[in-house]
Design a protein around this motif. Structure first.
Motif, PDB file in Angstrom:
ATOM      1  N   GLU A   1       0.819  -1.228   0.000  1.00  0.00           N
ATOM      2  CA  GLU A   1       0.000   0.000   0.000  1.00  0.00           C
ATOM      3  C   GLU A   1       0.842   1.263   0.000  1.00  0.00           C
ATOM      4  N   THR A   2       2.165   1.146   0.122  1.00  0.00           N
ATOM      5  CA  THR A   2       3.024   2.328   0.240  1.00  0.00           C
ATOM      6  C   THR A   2       2.822   3.353  -0.875  1.00  0.00           C
ATOM      7  N   PRO A   3       2.769   2.959  -2.159  1.00  0.00           N
ATOM      8  CA  PRO A   3       2.608   3.975  -3.218  1.00  0.00           C
ATOM      9  C   PRO A   3       1.326   4.786  -3.107  1.00  0.00           C
ATOM     10  N   ARG A   4       0.314   4.236  -2.442  1.00  0.00           N
ATOM     11  CA  ARG A   4      -0.934   4.985  -2.242  1.00  0.00           C
ATOM     12  C   ARG A   4      -0.978   5.657  -0.880  1.00  0.00           C
ATOM     13  N   LEU A   5      -0.389   5.005   0.119  1.00  0.00           N
ATOM     14  CA  LEU A   5      -0.459   5.533   1.482  1.00  0.00           C
ATOM     15  C   LEU A   5       0.340   6.819   1.638  1.00  0.00           C
ATOM     16  N   LEU A   6       1.559   6.869   1.113  1.00  0.00           N
ATOM     17  CA  LEU A   6       2.407   8.039   1.321  1.00  0.00           C
ATOM     18  C   LEU A   6       1.790   9.317   0.749  1.00  0.00           C
ATOM     19  N   PRO A   7       1.411   9.357  -0.538  1.00  0.00           N
ATOM     20  CA  PRO A   7       0.817  10.611  -1.034  1.00  0.00           C
ATOM     21  C   PRO A   7      -0.499  10.956  -0.357  1.00  0.00           C
ATOM     22  N   ALA A   8      -1.299   9.935  -0.009  1.00  0.00           N
ATOM     23  CA  ALA A   8      -2.567  10.208   0.672  1.00  0.00           C
ATOM     24  C   ALA A   8      -2.316  10.825   2.048  1.00  0.00           C
ATOM     25  N   ALA A   9      -1.337  10.280   2.792  1.00  0.00           N
ATOM     26  CA  ALA A   9      -1.034  10.819   4.118  1.00  0.00           C
ATOM     27  C   ALA A   9      -0.449  12.220   4.025  1.00  0.00           C
ATOM     28  N   ILE A  10       0.402  12.455   3.039  1.00  0.00           N
ATOM     29  CA  ILE A  10       1.019  13.775   2.876  1.00  0.00           C
ATOM     30  C   ILE A  10      -0.027  14.827   2.524  1.00  0.00           C
ATOM     31  N   LEU A  11      -0.872  14.526   1.557  1.00  0.00           N
ATOM     32  CA  LEU A  11      -1.875  15.503   1.121  1.00  0.00           C
ATOM     33  C   LEU A  11      -2.947  15.724   2.194  1.00  0.00           C
ATOM     34  N   THR A  12      -3.294  14.679   2.938  1.00  0.00           N
ATOM     35  CA  THR A  12      -4.256  14.846   4.026  1.00  0.00           C
ATOM     36  C   THR A  12      -3.652  15.687   5.147  1.00  0.00           C
ATOM     37  N   SER A  13      -2.361  15.487   5.430  1.00  0.00           N
ATOM     38  CA  SER A  13      -1.676  16.330   6.408  1.00  0.00           C
ATOM     39  C   SER A  13      -1.693  17.789   5.965  1.00  0.00           C
ATOM     40  N   LEU A  14      -1.461  18.006   4.695  1.00  0.00           N
ATOM     41  CA  LEU A  14      -1.465  19.363   4.158  1.00  0.00           C
ATOM     42  C   LEU A  14      -2.844  20.002   4.306  1.00  0.00           C
ATOM     43  N   THR A  15      -3.888  19.242   4.020  1.00  0.00           N
ATOM     44  CA  THR A  15      -5.256  19.739   4.187  1.00  0.00           C
ATOM     45  C   THR A  15      -5.536  20.089   5.640  1.00  0.00           C
ATOM     46  N   LEU A  16      -5.101  19.227   6.556  1.00  0.00           N
ATOM     47  CA  LEU A  16      -5.328  19.466   7.978  1.00  0.00           C
ATOM     48  C   LEU A  16      -4.584  20.712   8.451  1.00  0.00           C
ATOM     49  N   ILE A  17      -3.350  20.873   7.995  1.00  0.00           N
ATOM     50  CA  ILE A  17      -2.571  22.052   8.380  1.00  0.00           C
ATOM     51  C   ILE A  17      -3.247  23.332   7.894  1.00  0.00           C
ATOM     52  N   GLN A  18      -3.733  23.337   6.663  1.00  0.00           N
ATOM     53  CA  GLN A  18      -4.415  24.514   6.128  1.00  0.00           C
ATOM     54  C   GLN A  18      -5.712  24.797   6.872  1.00  0.00           C
ATOM     55  N   LEU A  19      -6.392  23.732   7.313  1.00  0.00           N
ATOM     56  CA  LEU A  19      -7.658  23.914   8.030  1.00  0.00           C
ATOM     57  C   LEU A  19      -7.437  24.490   9.418  1.00  0.00           C
ATOM     58  N   MET A  20      -6.352  24.082  10.067  1.00  0.00           N
ATOM     59  CA  MET A  20      -6.147  24.424  11.471  1.00  0.00           C
ATOM     60  C   MET A  20      -5.276  25.656  11.688  1.00  0.00           C
ATOM     61  N   THR A  21      -4.665  26.182  10.649  1.00  0.00           N
ATOM     62  CA  THR A  21      -3.790  27.348  10.803  1.00  0.00           C
ATOM     63  C   THR A  21      -4.173  28.419   9.795  1.00  0.00           C
ATOM     64  N   SER A  22      -3.764  29.639  10.055  1.00  0.00           N
ATOM     65  CA  SER A  22      -4.061  30.748   9.152  1.00  0.00           C
ATOM     66  C   SER A  22      -2.877  31.014   8.237  1.00  0.00           C
ATOM     67  N   ALA A  23      -3.177  31.506   7.040  1.00  0.00           N
ATOM     68  CA  ALA A  23      -2.131  31.779   6.050  1.00  0.00           C
ATOM     69  C   ALA A  23      -1.141  32.804   6.596  1.00  0.00           C
ATOM     70  N   GLY A  24       0.143  32.509   6.396  1.00  0.00           N
ATOM     71  CA  GLY A  24       1.187  33.426   6.820  1.00  0.00           C
ATOM     72  C   GLY A  24       1.553  33.353   8.289  1.00  0.00           C
ATOM     73  N   SER A  25       0.909  32.471   9.040  1.00  0.00           N
ATOM     74  CA  SER A  25       1.189  32.386  10.477  1.00  0.00           C
ATOM     75  C   SER A  25       2.443  31.556  10.744  1.00  0.00           C
ATOM     76  N   VAL A  26       3.039  31.806  11.894  1.00  0.00           N
ATOM     77  CA  VAL A  26       4.211  31.034  12.313  1.00  0.00           C
ATOM     78  C   VAL A  26       3.828  29.573  12.514  1.00  0.00           C
ATOM     79  N   GLU A  27       2.629  29.353  13.045  1.00  0.00           N
ATOM     80  CA  GLU A  27       2.169  27.991  13.301  1.00  0.00           C
ATOM     81  C   GLU A  27       2.088  27.193  12.002  1.00  0.00           C
ATOM     82  N   ARG A  28       1.526  27.804  10.940  1.00  0.00           N
ATOM     83  CA  ARG A  28       1.434  27.098   9.664  1.00  0.00           C
ATOM     84  C   ARG A  28       2.824  26.813   9.101  1.00  0.00           C
ATOM     85  N   PHE A  29       3.719  27.801   9.189  1.00  0.00           N
ATOM     86  CA  PHE A  29       5.073  27.617   8.678  1.00  0.00           C
ATOM     87  C   PHE A  29       5.773  26.469   9.401  1.00  0.00           C
ATOM     88  N   ASP A  30       5.641  26.411  10.718  1.00  0.00           N
ATOM     89  CA  ASP A  30       6.297  25.359  11.495  1.00  0.00           C
ATOM     90  C   ASP A  30       5.750  23.980  11.137  1.00  0.00           C
TER      91      ASP A  30
END
Length: 402
Positions: A236-265
């Protein structure tokens, strides 16, 4: 035949969990025969749903949805025909009332996952616990008595519910959704992690960020998604890695504001600790994992922007290397094309820093172009197309990276 008997005939045998590893031919034959019978039973159920829908009780509707949603997936017990019939039945229950979703979560899913509660979740509220229940060894106990695995397709039932829960209802249903979801995300088998990541991705389309933050589940999701990036050797690695990365990216954008230190970190943690630190050091001889991680790079780089300059040295080195690897090292046209696309994102994100790396980039791209135009006698995994050649010619032009 009663409705309960029809539904009982569609209960997926637990042997399907090990279908690809079953050595006994008679067991395979029995399971294949079950799939044929299941198609006929699904067609019978479809007819009964059409004829009796108005008379069905809430429990009967919940049982029908719970049974048929198990076939709405790509799994060993599903054929193209049975999957199509199941989707037709589920379409009958599109835009379901909230009591139907509650009935499924409360009486179908909750009993399945009750035997091994997640050590970091309060089962009554769905909130993150301040310390793991059960002490330091709780994570090991969590993998005992996984009775939910005896019900193949249970995760599809949760996915159906998550797809249909209104945004305003998540807070009330949080204690029913999060325990089974975290059980999937933190399972030791990559296939269940992948399912958990997909369900999380769907949930993030509707769940209010305030619920995630107030319950502390946002941090649990980030940690679980990060652990998914260590799965480098499973099918499942070829599907799991991009899915986990893109879902993490979605979560980060949802929980932080653009340009914030929290989002950058958090973006730096995803790129630096996750991809660069957890995947690349161990993926040199695992091309599927390396390819999957590089394919997921452009969206992260686009959002991080010039902030990715702190990783420029390792990014350039990794993305240029597959273009002209050493003779004893492996590469592929797919990996080269993905590396070029990621390299393009890096160039667009950090144009002021690229002139310093012009020689390195041009050297790798030119060697890649020569290798495609005049390939070695040993054929690659795929014949380069005209688009492949055009992409290499584009990057071989010095004007493109000035």
């Amino acid at each position: 035949m009663s409705l309960d008997s029809v539904l009982a005939g569609l209960r997926v045998p637990s042997d399907f969990n090990r279908y690809n590893d079953i050595p006994e031919r008679d067991v395979i034959t029995r399971l294949d025969r079950w799939k044929e019978d299941a198609l006929r039973t699904l067609k019978e159920l479809q007819t009964r749903v059409v004829q009796e829908r108005a008379e069905l009780s809430l429990k009967q509707k919940a049982d029908i949805v719970s049974t048929t949603s198990v076939f709405d997936c790509d799994a060993a017990w599903v054929t193209p025909d049975s999957g199509a019939v199941a989707r037709d039945i589920l379409h009958t229950f599109s835009e379901p009332p909230l009591p139907l979703i509650v009935q499924i979560l409360q009486h179908t899913l909750k009993p399945l996952f009750r035997s091994n509660p997640h050590p970091s979740i309060n089962l009554e509220t769905g909130r993150k616990l301040t310390r793991p229940a059960g002490g330091p060894m709780a994570s090991q106990d969590f993998y005992d008595s996984q009775t939910w695995k005896e019900s193949p397709g249970a995760s599809n039932v949760l996915l159906w519910c998550v797809r249909n829960i209104p945004s305003t209802a998540y807070e009330d249903l949080w204690h029913l959704v999060i325990p089974p979801l975290m059980a999937l995300l933190d399972d030791y088998e990559a296939r269940y992690k992948l399912t958990g990541v997909r369900i999380t991705s769907v949930m993030l389309e509707r769940v209010p960020s305030t619920v995630l933050k107030r319950t502390g589940v946002d941090s649990l999701l980030i940690a679980s998604l990060s652990r998914s990036l260590t799965q480098l050797q499973s099918p499942e690695t070829p599907r799991l890695l991009p899915a986990a990365i893109l879902t993490s990216l979605t979560l980060i954008q949802l929980m932080t504001s653009a340009g914030s230190v929290e989002r950058f970190d958090q973006l730096c943690a995803l790129l630096g600790d996750g991809i660069i630190g957890s995947i690349w050091p161990y993926a040199s001889d695992r091309l599927p994992a390396l390819l999957a991680s590089i394919e997921a790079l452009p969206p992260i780089i686009a959002i991080l922007g010039v902030g990715c300059a702190r990783y420029l040295k390792v990014l350039i080195a990794q993305l240029v290397h597959p273009l002209a690897p050493l003779e004893y090292e492996k590469t592929s046209v797919e990996l080269q094309i993905s590396s070029l696309r990621a390299l393009s994102a890096v160039i667009n994100a950090c144009p002021e820093r690229i002139p310093h790396w012009k020689g390195t980039i041009l050297n790798g791209v030119a060697r890649c172009w020569v290798g495609i135009v005049d390939p070695p006698k040993t054929p690659d995994t795929r014949e380069p197309s005209a688009d492949d050649r055009n992409l290499c010619e584009f990057y071989a032009d010095p004007k493109q990276i000035q």
